[in-house]
Design an enzyme around this catalytic site. Structure first.
Site, PDB file in Angstrom:
ATOM      1  N   GLU C 308       0.835  -1.198   0.000  1.00  0.00           N
ATOM      2  CA  GLU C 308       0.000   0.000   0.000  1.00  0.00           C
ATOM      3  C   GLU C 308       0.878   1.260   0.000  1.00  0.00           C
ATOM      4  OE1 GLU C 308      -3.053  -0.262   2.910  1.00  0.00           O
ATOM      5  OE2 GLU C 308      -4.194   1.397   2.061  1.00  0.00           O
ATOM      6  N   GLU C 311       2.209   1.599  -3.411  1.00  0.00           N
ATOM      7  CA  GLU C 311       1.130   2.074  -4.276  1.00  0.00           C
ATOM      8  C   GLU C 311       0.950   3.584  -4.113  1.00  0.00           C
ATOM      9  OE1 GLU C 311      -2.701   0.304  -3.534  1.00  0.00           O
ATOM     10  OE2 GLU C 311      -3.674   1.616  -4.992  1.00  0.00           O
ATOM     11  N   CYS C 335      -8.030  -1.632   3.821  1.00  0.00           N
ATOM     12  CA  CYS C 335      -7.981  -2.865   4.619  1.00  0.00           C
ATOM     13  C   CYS C 335      -9.253  -3.098   5.411  1.00  0.00           C
ATOM     14  CB  CYS C 335      -6.762  -2.896   5.523  1.00  0.00           C
ATOM     15  SG  CYS C 335      -6.337  -1.334   6.210  1.00  0.00           S
ATOM     16  N   SER C 355      -7.206   2.308  -2.402  1.00  0.00           N
ATOM     17  CA  SER C 355      -6.027   1.492  -2.664  1.00  0.00           C
ATOM     18  C   SER C 355      -6.483   0.136  -3.189  1.00  0.00           C
ATOM     19  CB  SER C 355      -5.252   1.307  -1.358  1.00  0.00           C
ATOM     20  OG  SER C 355      -4.346   0.254  -1.504  1.00  0.00           O
ATOM     21  N   LYS C 394     -15.483  -8.932   7.809  1.00  0.00           N
ATOM     22  CA  LYS C 394     -14.464  -9.825   7.244  1.00  0.00           C
ATOM     23  C   LYS C 394     -15.085 -11.116   6.724  1.00  0.00           C
ATOM     24  CE  LYS C 394     -10.626  -7.516   7.870  1.00  0.00           C
ATOM     25  NZ  LYS C 394      -9.792  -7.159   6.712  1.00  0.00           N
ATOM     26  N   GLU C 397     -16.149 -10.224   3.398  1.00  0.00           N
ATOM     27  CA  GLU C 397     -14.989 -10.000   2.542  1.00  0.00           C
ATOM     28  C   GLU C 397     -14.423 -11.319   2.016  1.00  0.00           C
ATOM     29  OE1 GLU C 397     -11.443  -8.571   4.443  1.00  0.00           O
ATOM     30  OE2 GLU C 397     -10.827  -7.418   2.695  1.00  0.00           O
ATOM     31  N   GLU C 402     -14.302 -12.270  -6.040  1.00  0.00           N
ATOM     32  CA  GLU C 402     -13.009 -11.940  -6.670  1.00  0.00           C
ATOM     33  C   GLU C 402     -11.814 -12.327  -5.796  1.00  0.00           C
ATOM     34  OE1 GLU C 402     -15.300  -9.820  -5.654  1.00  0.00           O
ATOM     35  OE2 GLU C 402     -14.446  -8.034  -4.698  1.00  0.00           O
ATOM     36  N   CYS C 565     -10.431  -1.177  14.547  1.00  0.00           N
ATOM     37  CA  CYS C 565     -10.776  -2.598  14.692  1.00  0.00           C
ATOM     38  C   CYS C 565     -10.997  -3.017  16.144  1.00  0.00           C
ATOM     39  CB  CYS C 565      -9.683  -3.456  14.092  1.00  0.00           C
ATOM     40  SG  CYS C 565      -9.345  -3.025  12.384  1.00  0.00           S
TER      41      CYS C 565
END
Lengths: 402, 160, 639
Positions: C308, C311, C335, C355, C394, C397, C402, C565
């Site tokens: 990241e 990036e 994230c 990102s 999560k 996710e 994908e 989190c």
């Protein structure tokens, strides 16, 4: 038209009155003078709660704010009440004058009439009337040449009894569900859109021009020690002459029954579905804030009626019309209804009865707004005042038909 | 719902929003106008209103579901509401309902297949002194008798 | 006063909010209140509930929650106020004039008892089989008020079907007590707007738009509603059964990775004070349960920072030097799966700013089913990857279609902190008394940078430690005392930091193929911001769209949950600002004593770039395995 007879009968609201004279006089008085007259009249809110109008206006006038509002509560949803409909239909000038005087007194530039959806057919005539008033410079900019501008808007409700509660009404005006707010803060400090707002009943506002014309002390000569003036009463049910009557506070149920030619009366429900039901032995009680307080509904039931069926009808109403936010009202009313159904099936027990009465008492003190606080009234009073009939299934008629 | 009806509703929303503005205080008047004209506030209409007013669709749904006179499912062109409160009950609401149910072929709460009639109960309409009472859309009918009911029904049936 | 309260822009509940001036002087100072005969002076506007708590009087509550605006609907907290006939809800009554209160009169006790009885009568209580057994506020209230029978009945029939269509959140409306905490969480706190009160009278319930299923609404799966639900009406979609099955299957090599936040909170599930870190004990427990390998997600967090951070530098290079129109700045972190879905639903136009780096969880999965599989000789189809996360999103996710660039699902199961605690209990283990043990190789010994991912601002701090060193060639310790970038820590809703780049160094070996030099950054000021809670993120996005100051920022961290989190939707219940700050403290103090505190210095990271991802960060293989793409979802589901 029967209503003409009633008008002639009225002491105050239904008395001789020259359109707009109260408004014209009020605008020549100072705000303090108006508040003084209202205070000496002892006029209390006619929607049912009975809060002094002068105090409400004084608090709103005293609140510091760039914007203030006058709201007319025309969400007359209490079953058995229709006196506001008559005023809206026949004497809208009184209401609008009252609102303009309120605006002038508290420093508001805008008034809103919250008209219940069931009265939608009145929207056009009321708007036409407002247009006429604008043409005569009784509304709009610089009313009658004074440095005071005021406009009035009609807002339609969409069918929710609870919106008659003033804070639920404000929520509804703001485009929300009609759920009562927490108080404090009160609308006089934080009302419509957060601005100081006075919310007044149609009848209260209609009384104001008369008080302005004839003075507060004149007004307070009518009525009783604690209830001054007159009250519009909507009479329906088992009588020969139902309709709207203007009575002096302190009139007894007995006298009223006589006036409307009711015969064989077994019970009288005072104050609509959320009021109390009295039996014959209580007909000498009077209609007054200190005795039988009412927002203006009297329903008369004769000997042939089944009190349990009537109670069931009331409770079904509250179960459906509770806004549903607070526990005592949302669930409590369901439990009261379920108990009524249990009695109908003759399945109730004495201990359940005591427990359910305790629940009703809790609802009266723990509910968030007036709806849940008053919905146990018919339940408790009918169970108490018509015991024999209710708990002896043999003396009841068939419950399906009232 | 037919596609052109959907487009009509969306177009209508755009025009009335111009008139009312997008403040939250305009929500009920906007929903009221949609309801009045199309007899319902369907899902896509709620979404459009929410989008334009920048509120969550669920908030619009929450409001629609709160008020008795707003509904998602399309109601009839004529919505017949019979008052079921005590005074009208005393005065013979039951009989009025029986006649209407029979004549319209509908039960309380139903809408006819051709979306012409909806029959339902309403709570007190403030016409207790002229009970029993009935509202058809915004028009009220009082002191109903069998004869009067048949006359009203034939009037709305003719008036297609 | 909590920041959530004052920063909030509630739409539907605005009028219920009780205003309290920051300074008592603003409206005339203090006011006296008499509670149960004792006097107290409080700032004007203090609620009765707050005043009672100041004096040590316990008043039971249900709809009240410290994080949320006031509702006053459950009526459990009613008290008697002298001179007022109805009882008053203490949570919503601001003291503006001297009053006298009774908190436990016969009237009050009877009313509370009845209200609780009513709530129980509508609650389909099946305590044995309920996920909240022993941690249910209704259960506690019934105990507190000695409920011994069901005077108003007790519902046993099913009225609402259980909605388990979402990978993350299950709704069991038969257990709902209509406290509206989830509504206020969803609409006011998070500004997502999935749940609202629907209907009227006896039909009132918490519903979604047009009563749609949770899989068909704009839910971002943050699970904040779960954390604030007093009963079991809302809970996470629990994959324990399937994980047990995998563990019991000898064919399967079951790997568990653990995020930083669960270790700082799981102790609460075993009765410990918030803020007790149990990293080593948790490792032992997971092995005892039967997991074949226990890895540290922090390793993947380090990997995320490299990807990241690179990036970001690439984006800035392309934008500022190459004037590439297709590149969008600021770059937002990716994230947090709640945040990602929030963007996809509400602001799909800023997807180019997200990102493309996968979250540590997913990245780890991809590495496990490729690099680790190769190294260990275990076929990827035999590897089952489980991730212990503080998070309900999560779960969604790892089920995104994908997320399978290796040809296998990166992560098979997402497990919340609460669910892991449940597995530990089921195994007959009392966690706090276990001996400690380390993570397994080769993915143990992560850097501290990965650890602080757990708290809001952590990703930013970790990224800055790496990016600034890579660019300036100087040690971060010279820029920030003790490497602590305090400006991005703490629970302020939006935090900002501007770092002038006065000198630049050599481009490190690992990035040489991407940028020729850093000279273009010399004299620039790197502007970063951190937001937690989607309502705060919304403010930043709105500001950017209006061309405000954040449009000129370079890097923005967003975590969907308040506190980051550690306050995630999978963490132990209850949650409030105090608990969240204790958990954050645990993470920061554990980080302080680690040897390695920078992602790019982690030897395991160096190793994976030299052995496997040989093209370096943002190389081809990285792009295939460690980066992802997003979906424009919009806020309307059209049937």
């Amino acid at each position: 038209m029967t209503e003409k007879i009633r008008k002639r009968d009225g002491l105050i609201i239904f008395s001789e009155y020259e359109k707009f004279s109260g408004l014209k006089k009020a605008l020549s008085l100072s705000q303090d003078d108006i508040l003084f007259e209202l205070k000496s009249s002892n006029l209390k809110g006619r929607g049912g709660a009975g809060f002094p109008i002068s105090t409400k206006w004084m608090l709103t006038a005293a609140a510091q704010s760039s914007e203030k509002y006058v709201v007319c509560n025309a969400d007359e949803g209490e079953p058995g009440t229709f006196k506001d409909r008559v005023l809206l239909k026949e004497m809208p000038y009184l209401i609008f004058e009252g609102m303009i005087i309120a605006g002038y007194t508290i420093g508001a530039k805008k008034g809103i009439v919250y008209l219940r959806g069931e009265y939608n057919y009145l929207v056009n005539p009321l708007n036409e009337f407002l247009d006429e008033m604008k043409n005569e410079n009784l509304l709009g900019e610089n009313i009658l040449g004074k440095d005071f501008s005021f406009e009035i808007e009609i807002f339609s409700g969409h069918g929710a009894y609870v919106c008659g509660e003033e804070t639920a009404l404000l929520e509804s005006l703001e485009g929300q569900r009609g759920e009562a707010r927490n108080r404090p803060p009160f609308p006089v400090n934080r009302g419509y859109k957060g601005f100081p707002t006075t919310v007044n009943n149609v009848e209260s506002l209609s009384t104001v021009p008369h008080i302005i014309m004839k003075g507060g002390s004149w007004y307070s000569q009518f009525g009783t020690e604690k209830s001054k003036g007159t009250k519009l009463i909507s009479v329906s049910g088992d009588c020969e002459k139902p309709g709207v009557y203007e009575i002096e506070w302190g009139t007894s149920i007995y006298d009223l029954l006589e006036l409307v030619k009711a015969e064989n009366t077994k019970a009288v429900q005072v104050g609509g579905a959320s009021g109390v039901c009295v039996n014959k032995s209580q007909f000498d009680r009077t209609i007054a804030y200190e005795d039988l307080s009412t927002g203006g509904s009297i329903m008369i039931f004769n000997e042939s009626r089944n009190m349990l069926a009537i109670l069931k009808n009331f409770m079904e109403f509250f179960v459906e019309e509770s806004c549903g936010q607070c526990t005592p009202c949302r669930i409590g009313n369901q439990k009261l209804l379920a108990f009524v159904e249990k009695i109908i099936q003759n399945e109730q027990t004495f201990s359940e009865l005591n427990k359910i009465k305790e629940l009703a008492e809790t609802m009266k003190i723990a509910s968030k707004c007036g709806l849940g606080q008053s919905s146990p009234n018919p339940f408790l009073s009918i169970l108490e005042n018509f015991k024999e009939e209710i708990f002896d299934s043999n003396s009841r008629g068939k419950y399906e038909h009232v | 719902m037919f596609v052109n009806e959907k487009e009509k509703i969306l177009e209508f929303i755009d025009t009335i929003i111009d008139k009312h503005g997008i403040e939250r205080t305009s929500l009920l008047p906007i929903l009221g106008e949609i309801q009045e004209k199309f007899k319902c506030v369907p899902e896509f209409a709620q979404q459009r209103v929410a989008k334009i007013m920048d509120i969550h669709p669920v908030e619009v749904y929450s409001v629609v579901s709160f008020y008795s006179f707003l509904n998602v499912e399309k109601k009839g062109k004529y919505i017949l509401r019979v008052c079921r409160s005590v005074s009208c009950d005393l005065a013979g609401k039951e009989k009025v309902v029986n006649i209407l149910e029979r004549e319209l072929g509908l039960k309380i709460g139903e809408t006819s297949a051709d979306k012409k009639y909806t029959l339902e109960y309403t709570n007190c309409m403030g016409l207790c002194d002229e009970a029993p009472s009935l509202a058809i859309n915004d028009q009220v009918y009082t002191k109903l008798t069998t004869e009067k009911l048949y006359q009203i029904l034939s009037e709305i049936k003719e008036n297609k | 006063m909590s920041m959530y309260k004052k920063e909030r822009t509630p739409i539907s509940h605005q009028a219920l909010f009780v205003e309290k001036p920051a300074h008592p002087e603003d409206i005339g100072g203090s006011v006296s209140v008499k509670i149960n005969g004792k006097d107290l002076i409080v700032p004007m506007g203090t609620t009765i509930l707050e005043a009672c708590r100041m004096m040590g009087y316990h008043v039971p509550t249900l709809c009240h929650h410290e994080d949320l605006c006031i509702a006053g609907v459950c009526r459990v907290c009613v008290v008697e106020v002298d001179g007022m006939k109805p009882l008053q809800a203490s949570c919503s009554f601001p003291i503006m004039a001297p009053i006298s209160i009774k908190t436990s009169s016969p009237k009050v006790r009877k009313a509370r008892q009845n209200v609780i009885d009513l709530l129980i009568s509508e609650h389909k209580g099946e305590c044995y089989s309920c996920v909240r057994n022993n941690n249910c506020e209704l259960q506690s209230l019934s105990k507190e008020y000695g409920v011994e029978s069901y005077p108003y009945g007790h519902r046993t029939e099913t009225k609402h079907k259980i909605d388990n269509t979402s990978y993350s959140i299950v709704r069991e409306m038969d257990k709902c007590v209509h406290c509206l905490r989830c509504v206020r969480t969803c609409i006011d706190l998070q500004e997502v707007g999935v749940l609202e009160a629907v209907g009227r009278g006896d039909e009132t319930h918490v519903g979604t738009f047009m009563e749609k299923m949770m899989s068909d609404v704009v839910c971002i799966n943050c699970g904040q509603c779960i954390n604030r639900c007093p009963t079991g009406a809302l809970h996470a979609n629990d994959p324990r059964d399937m994980i047990w099955e995998a563990i019991d299957n000898p064919q399967k090599h079951v790997i568990i990775q653990t995020a930083p936040s669960p270790r700082a909170a799981i102790g609460e599930e075993f009765g410990l004070e918030p803020g007790t870190s149990l990293t080593g004990e948790m490792n032992t427990a997971m092995r005892k349960i039967g997991f074949d390998r226990v890895f540290d997600t922090n390793f993947a967090a380090d990997l995320t920072i490299l990807e990241e951070g690179t990036e970001l530098l690439l984006r800035l290079y392309k934008k500022l030097v190459l004037n590439d129109e297709n590149v969008q700045v600021p770059q937002f972190t990716s994230c947090c799966p709640g945040w990602v879905k929030f963007v996809e639903h509400f602001y799909p136009e800023i997807i180019p700013n997200l990102s493309t780096t996968k979250s540590p969880q997913q990245m780890f999965g991809a590495v496990l089913k490729t690099y680790y599989s190769e190294k260990s000789g275990i076929k990827p189809e035999d590897i089952v990857t489980v991730a212990v996360m503080p998070c309900s999103a999560k779960k969604y996710e790892c089920n995104r279609p994908e997320m399978n660039s290796s040809g296998y699902k990166d992560i098979d199961f997402g497990l919340t902190t609460r669910e892991l605690a449940q597995m530990i209990r089921e195994s007959g283990i009392y966690l706090p008394e276990l001996e400690k043990s380390e993570f397994d190789d080769p993915f143990g010994d992560a850097s501290g940078a990965g650890l602080i991912f757990g708290a809001t601002g952590g990703v930013m701090e970790a990224a800055l430690r790496t990016v600034l060193e890579l660019v300036t060639g100087k040690k971060i310790e010279n820029l920030f005392e003790n490497m602590d970038i305090k400006e991005v820590r703490g629970f302020e809703g939006i935090k900002t930091l501007q770092i002038p780049v006065t000198e630049v160094g050599e481009v490190p070996e690992i990035l040489k193929h991407l940028v020729p030099d850093w000279n273009w950054l010399k004299g620039a000021t790197i502007k970063v911001a951190v937001a937690h809670g989607t309502a705060n993120a919304k403010k930043i996005i709105k500001n950017i769209k209006e061309g405000g100051e954040f449009a000129g920022y370079h890097f923005i961290e967003v975590m969907a949950c308040p506190g980051g989190c550690i306050g995630g939707g999978g963490q132990p219940i209850p949650t409030n600002e105090k608990i969240r700050s204790q958990r954050a403290k645990a993470i920061y103090s554990e980080e302080k004593i680690l040897n390695e505190r920078k992602s790019h210095d982690n030897p395991k990271i160096k190793k994976i770039y030299s052995e496997f991802l040989t093209e370096g960060p943002c190389g081809h293989l990285s792009h295939k395995l460690l980066h992802t793409h997003y979906t424009v979802r919009g806020r309307e589901f059209v049937n």
